[in-house]
Design a protein around this motif. Structure first.
Motif, PDB file in Angstrom:
ATOM      1  N   HIS A   1       0.815  -1.211   0.000  1.00  0.00           N
ATOM      2  CA  HIS A   1       0.000   0.000   0.000  1.00  0.00           C
ATOM      3  C   HIS A   1       0.850   1.263   0.000  1.00  0.00           C
ATOM      4  O   HIS A   1       2.070   1.197  -0.169  1.00  0.00           O
ATOM      5  CB  HIS A   1      -0.982  -0.014   1.166  1.00  0.00           C
ATOM      6  N   THR A   2       0.227   2.367   0.194  1.00  0.00           N
ATOM      7  CA  THR A   2       0.824   3.659  -0.131  1.00  0.00           C
ATOM      8  C   THR A   2       0.635   4.645   1.020  1.00  0.00           C
ATOM      9  O   THR A   2       0.450   4.239   2.160  1.00  0.00           O
ATOM     10  CB  THR A   2       0.179   4.152  -1.438  1.00  0.00           C
ATOM     11  N   GLN A   3       0.674   5.916   0.741  1.00  0.00           N
ATOM     12  CA  GLN A   3       0.716   6.911   1.812  1.00  0.00           C
ATOM     13  C   GLN A   3      -0.645   7.363   2.343  1.00  0.00           C
ATOM     14  O   GLN A   3      -0.828   7.559   3.533  1.00  0.00           O
ATOM     15  CB  GLN A   3       1.491   8.147   1.331  1.00  0.00           C
TER      16      GLN A   3
ATOM     17  N   HIS B   1       0.558  11.038   4.253  1.00  0.00           N
ATOM     18  CA  HIS B   1       1.625  11.853   3.667  1.00  0.00           C
ATOM     19  C   HIS B   1       1.391  12.393   2.261  1.00  0.00           C
ATOM     20  O   HIS B   1       2.127  13.250   1.797  1.00  0.00           O
ATOM     21  CB  HIS B   1       2.969  11.109   3.692  1.00  0.00           C
ATOM     22  N   CYS B   2       0.364  11.922   1.543  1.00  0.00           N
ATOM     23  CA  CYS B   2       0.301  12.349   0.137  1.00  0.00           C
ATOM     24  C   CYS B   2      -0.786  13.380  -0.117  1.00  0.00           C
ATOM     25  O   CYS B   2      -1.878  13.295   0.434  1.00  0.00           O
ATOM     26  CB  CYS B   2       0.118  11.151  -0.784  1.00  0.00           C
ATOM     27  N   HIS B   3      -0.471  14.325  -0.970  1.00  0.00           N
ATOM     28  CA  HIS B   3      -1.423  15.382  -1.312  1.00  0.00           C
ATOM     29  C   HIS B   3      -2.455  14.916  -2.327  1.00  0.00           C
ATOM     30  O   HIS B   3      -3.418  15.603  -2.618  1.00  0.00           O
ATOM     31  CB  HIS B   3      -0.674  16.577  -1.901  1.00  0.00           C
ATOM     32  N   SER B   4      -2.216  13.743  -2.917  1.00  0.00           N
ATOM     33  CA  SER B   4      -3.043  13.278  -4.034  1.00  0.00           C
ATOM     34  C   SER B   4      -4.181  12.366  -3.581  1.00  0.00           C
ATOM     35  O   SER B   4      -5.080  12.078  -4.357  1.00  0.00           O
ATOM     36  CB  SER B   4      -2.164  12.477  -4.995  1.00  0.00           C
ATOM     37  N   ALA B   5      -4.114  11.924  -2.365  1.00  0.00           N
ATOM     38  CA  ALA B   5      -4.942  10.806  -1.913  1.00  0.00           C
ATOM     39  C   ALA B   5      -6.447  11.055  -1.995  1.00  0.00           C
ATOM     40  O   ALA B   5      -6.945  12.098  -1.601  1.00  0.00           O
ATOM     41  CB  ALA B   5      -4.555  10.455  -0.477  1.00  0.00           C
ATOM     42  N   ALA B   6      -7.152  10.044  -2.483  1.00  0.00           N
ATOM     43  CA  ALA B   6      -8.614  10.074  -2.502  1.00  0.00           C
ATOM     44  C   ALA B   6      -9.175   9.278  -1.341  1.00  0.00           C
ATOM     45  O   ALA B   6     -10.388   9.205  -1.145  1.00  0.00           O
ATOM     46  CB  ALA B   6      -9.138   9.513  -3.820  1.00  0.00           C
TER      47      ALA B   6
ATOM     48  N   ALA C   1      -3.985   1.410  -3.434  1.00  0.00           N
ATOM     49  CA  ALA C   1      -3.371   2.690  -3.788  1.00  0.00           C
ATOM     50  C   ALA C   1      -4.399   3.775  -3.558  1.00  0.00           C
ATOM     51  O   ALA C   1      -5.583   3.584  -3.812  1.00  0.00           O
ATOM     52  CB  ALA C   1      -2.910   2.699  -5.240  1.00  0.00           C
ATOM     53  N   CYS C   2      -3.938   4.906  -3.087  1.00  0.00           N
ATOM     54  CA  CYS C   2      -4.880   5.933  -2.664  1.00  0.00           C
ATOM     55  C   CYS C   2      -5.282   6.885  -3.790  1.00  0.00           C
ATOM     56  O   CYS C   2      -6.115   7.758  -3.575  1.00  0.00           O
ATOM     57  CB  CYS C   2      -4.332   6.684  -1.451  1.00  0.00           C
ATOM     58  N   CYS C   3      -4.682   6.721  -4.972  1.00  0.00           N
ATOM     59  CA  CYS C   3      -5.179   7.486  -6.117  1.00  0.00           C
ATOM     60  C   CYS C   3      -4.778   6.778  -7.394  1.00  0.00           C
ATOM     61  O   CYS C   3      -4.036   5.797  -7.383  1.00  0.00           O
ATOM     62  CB  CYS C   3      -4.690   8.934  -6.109  1.00  0.00           C
ATOM     63  N   LEU C   4      -5.238   7.309  -8.518  1.00  0.00           N
ATOM     64  CA  LEU C   4      -5.004   6.670  -9.806  1.00  0.00           C
ATOM     65  C   LEU C   4      -3.531   6.565 -10.200  1.00  0.00           C
ATOM     66  O   LEU C   4      -3.195   5.838 -11.131  1.00  0.00           O
ATOM     67  CB  LEU C   4      -5.772   7.423 -10.914  1.00  0.00           C
ATOM     68  N   ASN C   5      -2.662   7.282  -9.516  1.00  0.00           N
ATOM     69  CA  ASN C   5      -1.236   7.108  -9.819  1.00  0.00           C
ATOM     70  C   ASN C   5      -0.791   5.679  -9.536  1.00  0.00           C
ATOM     71  O   ASN C   5       0.173   5.188 -10.097  1.00  0.00           O
ATOM     72  CB  ASN C   5      -0.381   8.089  -9.016  1.00  0.00           C
ATOM     73  N   MET C   6      -1.501   5.027  -8.643  1.00  0.00           N
ATOM     74  CA  MET C   6      -1.302   3.598  -8.363  1.00  0.00           C
ATOM     75  C   MET C   6       0.120   3.241  -7.979  1.00  0.00           C
ATOM     76  O   MET C   6       0.708   2.313  -8.543  1.00  0.00           O
ATOM     77  CB  MET C   6      -1.699   2.757  -9.582  1.00  0.00           C
ATOM     78  N   CYS C   7       0.680   3.982  -7.028  1.00  0.00           N
ATOM     79  CA  CYS C   7       1.954   3.568  -6.470  1.00  0.00           C
ATOM     80  C   CYS C   7       1.766   2.151  -5.923  1.00  0.00           C
ATOM     81  O   CYS C   7       0.880   1.918  -5.126  1.00  0.00           O
ATOM     82  CB  CYS C   7       2.364   4.514  -5.342  1.00  0.00           C
ATOM     83  N   GLY C   8       2.603   1.229  -6.343  1.00  0.00           N
ATOM     84  CA  GLY C   8       2.424  -0.169  -5.935  1.00  0.00           C
ATOM     85  C   GLY C   8       2.007  -0.995  -7.129  1.00  0.00           C
ATOM     86  O   GLY C   8       2.177  -0.574  -8.253  1.00  0.00           O
TER      87      GLY C   8
END
Ligand code: SRM
Ligand code: SRM
Ligand code: SRM
Ligand code: SRM
Ligand code: SF4
Ligand code: SF4
Ligand code: SF4
Ligand code: SF4
Ligand code: SF4
Ligand code: SF4
Ligand code: SF4
Ligand code: SF4
Lengths: 359, 402, 359, 402
Positions: C127-129, C133-138, C170-177
């Motif tokens: 998983h991710t931030q 920590h992330c400004h992008s998160a949904a 992943a908390c947004c479409l950038n899909m880190c992970g």
């Protein structure tokens, strides 16, 4: 206008019922099973116990009226005048009397029409007009078909193959027929960009639609020798002939560069695997009339390779899917080239995105 | 230090059998104000269902162009201790092996200079030091240097390469993933630290097709071990599995994607020229089957997350290479790829997107590699071929032109 | 500049060798086979006969330094100070003494860290931030992960599943992970077009790059209240947040409309089938912190459905491929909606182009 | 009549076991000058490796907008008898069944008015009368009318629908292909004869998934028979196949794509809820297995050759319909599709290309059909969803807007 109104139009084709032999009318929708008695001869058995025999004979499709009359004579002699054609343009005779089978087969052979194309065989090649009638053709249709089927006729007349093998030919990228979904497809291709006749473009074509017709934006309006015309960026041309379809002044045909490409592994039926497109096997073979020996050889080699390696029932594409394309290229000796790699719209989806490889 | 903020919502995440990140933040918050404010802001996010971070600015360490993610609270008055809350990405050792000594040293640094919170690890593989202020970046770097830890990537640079544990702890590793990872990381230090690419670039190495670092899904270059010869079979061990109740026909053979196996109750036969090296049979009979002896790796290119052209998996570039140090063949191809991509790639275009845009064939021409059938799942289905040469009239000798 | 030159940079990470326990150094590349002794505990046996025991413990990934020190203490106590983390962020202790296994397991449990995640189990969620920590998160990352793993911990601690099941978030479409290739993926999504802060666009963003950033051309330059800014054609927005990435004045986050979607059937390994992407199962579940009960329920239902219907070794996607998506939708009770139908670039290739259907 | 032209190249195509089209042309040429010139021009094409036809002009029959392909030699001086050489497409009877009487009548007309050459049949299915001049078009049409044969399609209209022999001669037909083909042909006479579409539109009907008219590959609407209930099994007949040497496990079960069959040596078991109706087992054991009793058809849309967007196969629109006369449900959906496509389709955009361009979801909205999972091979893989509604602040009652 009065004329037009009185005129009989839009009456449609004759109703099929009048062409059905009585045995079919009586057993319509009641067939129970069928059996292939021998190559080219099958029987359908009805729930009522009735039996209908079918004899399938090869046809060149391009037939003169006297040949059709020959068929009619045979139908009269053995089938009470009933006959049909198949979706692959063979002719089928519909018999009720078992004892008529052998005499009809004999008569058909006398006429020069092999019996077969059923079961695990190679049936007639679905094909197109070629130099006989089409302005678009990059090769002839009937000539290659004749040469290839002459070479493969043993497979029409017996049922020794692992599964069905469907060959199709189209003389240009328009692909009239089902070339794009055939076990083996022979496709006429141009390899030279259109040669614009600048004296005729203005008169014969709409310049904006010509430019718009090119999927790769290879065509742009230009003034040539003071005339409004178009110019072609040759490196961008992938020889689709779409420009020629909208503008006769941009012919593609070229004796030095036209020829055929060979595509394999397509299928239409839903049997076992889902329908599949044919894929490029051999990018280019020059036209070599009258018998295109390189083409017949290439096709035979493909048929033999498949026949001696595929499992029972495995169509060409199913076999290759099992063994993988790299192994197919190694086994066939066909050289893998840049041309084989897709670079059209969904190209990325054809890249090998796994490590499933054979060595 | 003041009391921890009230966090009724987050508190609910402290119960249950799985270890709780909330407990971790609270434990850090006991002695760290940044973590305390983080706890408070996070509770507020949970209440409001929205994040409270601003778009990052560019911050970093002198001489480095990446490795730090700048982060600022959008409620700096309310949570002043996290008004700056930058993340440092630290390049981990290959395979994520540590000694307690080295980890304690990192902890000590982060105790002094940061929030006391970390990710072990980030999903690219870095040690993530979560939350510090701009003025602490240099000191952290200096102290890390003393224990030989360096910074990872961010922005349009090479990212920290990572790998499965490979030959260190796995019997299936077909090449030395850790050695290659270390070697590439050292060789490409400049690319890792100074963004000069059109976009990010990631390497991931897996020792076999099981791909335990998901390299085929999330690295621009995926290097996955495989073998060329025959699977090694210990027939006695096969029989032992059978005797112990394994249904070899259905469990092993029935799942072979190449349908190239056979078992007569005594001997297991594999038609290796059809085997696609999927690992399944080896996975289920690790005592009986092993990868062949002629080992190496497949090199694939181009995977990435969906932004913007859609997600991609990596695709085969080199079907098989032995991959031995000093890995010159690999580095040469990497350099060629970067040259071409840096020259013609658009901004924010990953290498996989670049290849799709220019076409695999043209890309291969540009990097000087011959096309091979292993690169494609199947040849083209459409007839739109860019034949490159044609004959001109008068080429009586029929030479090709174009 | 002199400073910079003297400064030590680009020395890279420490060499891994110094972190390898002696048994690994001695048996590097010589491992012969492994066996999972019980959930979370495995042994690797070398050609030399040496044995290495590994104990895998769950980790929340977001760990404070004191927790890392706890790990270090245990490593010192049982493993001569050697430990590692996995590619899915679990912590692994490397033992040479069999008798140390049980005490270490007991100590880890005391610390609240379940043992498991090996073999046919559900291991930790990549998983991710999120809101941490992330400004992008949904959505948040760690919170959902904790809630889902609490619910599924039995599957972490045993090995009763048909195969491995990998969950990612992943908390947004950038899909880190590796959300795009997971058996079950939880993906934070926005569902409201960016709300442009017209007072800040001019100052913070380059208007041409903002317009260009939008893949659907939903953004165009516009003057709003006398200010140079951009306007968004809302019907064209598919919430990719690419505009926000290049322009902070176009935030996407929205408490009323953010939430998660659930994707299934992806995989990474080449075992049996080729790697596959995850596909959309549930288009939208609203954020419901702190424990996202609708999400944990949905994930559990998917796990149970797969676990009770898949064949041995069959991953989620392999199972669905065998039975077909229509059957999956019928079995799961998930309603098939317009959102499930792809309408992006290669959408046509996802249409069902055969009659292979179940009823 | 003058002698036939010398055709040394074509003559080579008269030998060999397969029937020769050259012999056909020669036989026609014996009594027809058009065919004689065709033979000459074709020999010239063989010699020069290029066709000699000009781009067609628009010719036709009064009141009809299609059905005739205009064709002109580009060497009219050399081959004056084929300076005009148009093709007439004649709508064949469903299933290509004929009586000798009707075929003879067609031959007689073509003897009088054309080259004497035909294609039995064209690949869309028409009777192709190859080669006549403009002034003969009306007389041919008049005479055809007397024997009730009408003209087929060409240009941007409905093309002659065609079908497999279906229930007339096949035990597997799941609906009456010939009746439907006839019905649609009659119902859509205007669309067939007067081009008013953005591009051509083809119907093809196959009675079962074997798809013996290749409808899934080459018709804008493909209607393919299938069944909803269980395959009918005659267990005695199964055992008979086994006794006669069929390896039911490998030949039948081993090829089942759904892996839903089992044979214990005595009884064949099919888990019908998993069966994908592929036909394979039925194909290989026609005496033992038959499609179920609850029969109907799947309706698919959009197949075509590659020009210009790439080839397409048809995709599922209606998973299952009973398809009984008067087929109102089908006609309603056809009308809706045509309305939408005629309204928003671009020139030369086939319906399959149109759907891809506007998106299946939007297309379904427009024709008023609910999406069902059977329409897709799998749900989307990318996250770019156009969610249609969102909540606004102040929607305290949380109503959706957008
Ligand atoms: C007569 C014809 C239909 C018609 O109305 O004209 C027909 C008739 C039969 N087909 Fe067919 N098929 C006919 C074209 C096709 C086509 C279309 C095509 O080739 O363009 C296909 C799809 C081919 C493809 O997938 O590319 C086709 C795929 C099948 C199959 C599936 C074969 C497979 O394994 O993929 C079967 C089943 C079988 O033979 O086992 C089948 C089976 C049959 C049966 C056995 C059906 C029956 O019970 O009567 C008929 C005789 C079989 C034979 O010829 O071996 N028929 N059949 C067509 C004969 C063409 C010809 O002259 O050779
Ligand atoms: C006669 C026939 C080939 C044959 O020898 O059998 C034929 C011949 C022509 N086709 Fe075709 N097509 C014929 C069946 C097909 C089929 C097969 C089918 O209908 O099952 C296809 C592929 C399926 C499809 O519709 O996509 C087909 C796909 C095309 C295309 C490509 C259309 C596309 O959307 O991709 C063109 C190009 C065009 O429309 O401009 C085309 C265009 C043509 C033209 C009209 C050439 C042109 O650009 O003007 C050809 C006239 C040749 C001539 O001189 O008579 N023909 N054409 C077939 C019609 C006979 C009949 O009515 O029975
Ligand atoms: C920290 C980390 C997530 C985590 O919690 O583990 C992360 C966090 C961010 N990623 Fe990521 N990515 C992280 C691994 C990944 C991965 C996984 C991987 O590397 O294996 C991916 C998918 C693989 C790939 O590269 O495609 C990934 C795909 C993205 C993307 C989409 C890139 C694309 O081409 O599709 C973006 C967007 C961008 O680059 O603008 C992005 C952007 C971001 C940014 C920088 C947000 C932004 O737009 O500025 C995030 C900063 C969060 C923060 O506040 O720290 N992140 N990002 C991971 C890096 C930690 C590390 O260094 O170890
Ligand atoms: C420790 C770790 C590598 C590392 O260097 O960190 C690892 C270690 C092993 N993997 Fe893995 N895998 C690890 C991540 C992965 C991943 C990556 C991921 O999940 O993101 C994959 C790809 C997953 C996917 O396909 O989505 C992965 C797919 C496999 C497979 C293939 C499973 C399958 O059937 O698809 C095997 C074979 C097996 O278990 O039978 C495997 C087998 C193994 C073996 C048995 C290899 C060995 O002989 O030592 C190791 C222990 C197995 C176990 O945990 O059951 N490992 N393995 C990773 C542990 C992660 C964790 O903490 O849970
Ligand atoms: S395939 Fe091309 S050349 Fe051949 S008949 Fe069709 S349009 Fe003409
Ligand atoms: S043949 Fe096709 S690609 Fe070439 S110029 Fe004409 S339209 Fe363009
Ligand atoms: S990828 Fe292969 S070699 Fe590496 S740890 Fe996983 S199973 Fe072992
Ligand atoms: S590795 Fe995979 S493909 Fe090869 S034999 Fe084993 S199961 Fe079959
Ligand atoms: S997935 Fe999106 S929100 Fe989550 S860390 Fe990555 S960029 Fe940030
Ligand atoms: S979120 Fe994506 S689609 Fe929507 S406006 Fe921004 S860039 Fe365009
Ligand atoms: S499509 Fe089916 S019903 Fe029609 S002829 Fe072929 S096998 Fe028989
Ligand atoms: S019809 Fe096909 S899918 Fe159905 S049981 Fe028979 S072989 Fe299997």
């Amino acid at each position: 206008m009065a004329d037009v109104q009185e005129r009989r139009t839009d009456y449609g084709p004759p109703h099929y019922e009048q062409f059905l032999p009585p045995i079919i009318k009586e057993n319509y929708g009641k067939w129970k099973y069928h059996e292939i008695l021998k190559p080219g001869v099958m029987v359908h058995v009805s729930e009522t116990g009735d039996k209908l025999f079918t004899i399938r004979a090869a046809s060149p499709r391009l037939v003169c009226i006297d040949k059709i009359r020959d068929y009619c004579d045979l139908a009269d002699k053995y089938c009470d005048g009933y006959l049909r054609f198949t979706s692959r343009h063979n002719v089928e005779f519909l018999l009720t009397k078992h004892e008529n089978i052998e005499p009809l087969v004999a008569d058909l052979k006398k006429l020069g029409h092999p019996i077969g194309g059923m079961g695990n065989s190679i049936t007639s090649i679905v094909h197109t007009q070629g130099w006989v009638h089409c302005h678009s053709a990059a090769t002839d249709a009937s000539g290659i078909v004749k040469a290839v089927m002459d070479d493969l006729s043993e497979y029409f007349e017996n049922m020794k193959l692992p599964g069905k093998l469907r060959i199709a030919l189209a003389c240009c990228l328009n692909m009239c027929g089902a070339v794009h979904c055939s076990d083996i497809a022979i496709l006429g291709i141009h390899r030279r960009p259109p040669r614009t006749d600048h004296t005729r473009v203005k008169a014969m074509c709409e310049i904006p639609s010509v430019s718009a017709s090119c999927p790769t934006a290879a065509i742009r309006p230009a003034t040539v020798d003071g005339r409004a015309s178009v110019e072609v960026i040759e490196e961008r041309c992938m020889f689709c002939a779409n420009c020629f379809t909208v503008c006769p002044a941009m012919p593609m045909a070229d004796p030095l560069n036209d020829g055929v490409s060979i595509w394999i592994g397509g299928k239409v039926s839903n049997a076992r695997s889902e329908p599949m497109f044919s894929k490029l096997a051999i990018p280019f073979i020059p036209n070599n009339p009258p018998r295109w020996p390189e083409v017949t050889q290439a096709v035979r080699a493909l048929v033999e390779l498949w026949a001696s390696n595929a499992n029972k029932y495995e169509r060409m594409g199913e076999w290759i899917n099992r063994i993988g394309w790299p192994k197919f290229f190694r086994m066939s000796g066909i050289e893998f080239q840049k041309e084989h790699i897709d670079d059209f719209k969904h190209a990325g989806l054809t890249y090998k995105r796994s490590t499933h490889l054979t060595f | 230090m003041a009391d921890l903020p009230k966090t009724p919502l987050l508190d609910e995440l402290e119960s249950g059998p799985f270890p709780s990140f909330v407990s971790e933040i609270k434990r850090a918050a006991e002695k760290n104000d940044m973590s305390k404010d983080l706890l408070g802001q996070l509770e507020q996010s949970y209440r409001e269902k929205i994040g409270h971070w601003k778009h990052g600015g560019i911050v970093g360490v002198m001489g480095y162009g990446g490795g730090v993610i700048g982060r600022y609270s959008d409620l700096p008055e309310k949570w002043p201790n996290i008004s700056h809350f930058h993340t440092m990405r630290i390049n981990h050792p290959s395979g994520w092996f540590y000694t307690s000594k080295s980890l304690r040293e990192i902890c000590n640094i982060w105790e002094k200079h940061g929030s006391g919170l970390t990710n072990m690890h980030g999903s690219t593989g870095d040690i993530i030091l979560l939350g510090t202020t701009t003025d602490h970046l240099e000191p952290v770097f200096e102290e890390l240097g003393k224990i030989d830890f360096d910074i990872g990537g961010s922005g349009s640079d090479l990212r920290t390469p990572s790998c499965c544990c490979g030959q260190a702890r796995c019997e299936w590793a077909c090449y030395d993933t850790m050695a290659l990872t270390y070697d590439l990381t050292m060789h490409y230090q400049d690319e890792l630290h100074r963004p000069a690419f059109p976009y990010k670039f990631k390497f991931k190495m897996s020792g076999c097709p099981n791909d335990c670092v998901a390299s085929i899904a999330r690295s621009d270059m995926s290097i996955i071990g495989t073998w060329r010869d025959s699977i090694q079979i210990d027939q006695d061990a096969v029989r032992e599995y059978a005797d112990k109740g394994m249904d070899i026909r259905s469990d092993v053979i029935g799942n072979c994607p190449a349908k190239c196996m056979d078992f007569d109750g005594k001997e297991l036969h594999i038609e290796n020229s059809y085997c696609v090296r999927c690992m399944h049979c080896i996975n289920v009979m690790p005592k009986a089957l092993r990868p062949g002896k002629d080992k190496g790796a497949t090199v694939l290119l181009g995977s990435k997350a969906p932004i913007v052209e859609g997600a991609m998996l990596s695709s085969v570039l080199i079907p098989f290479w032995k991959l031995k140090p000093p890995y010159d063949d690999l580095k040469e191809i990497v350099d060629n790829i970067w040259d071409v991509w840096c020259e013609d790639g658009k901004a924010r275009e990953r290498v996989g997107e670049f290849i799709q845009r220019v076409g695999m064939g043209n890309f291969l021409d540009a990097i000087g590699l011959e096309p091979v059938a292993e690169m494609v799942a199947h040849p083209r289905e459409n007839p739109y071929v860019f034949y490159e040469d044609y004959f001109e009239e008068g080429d009586e000798d029929e030479e090709e032109e174009g």
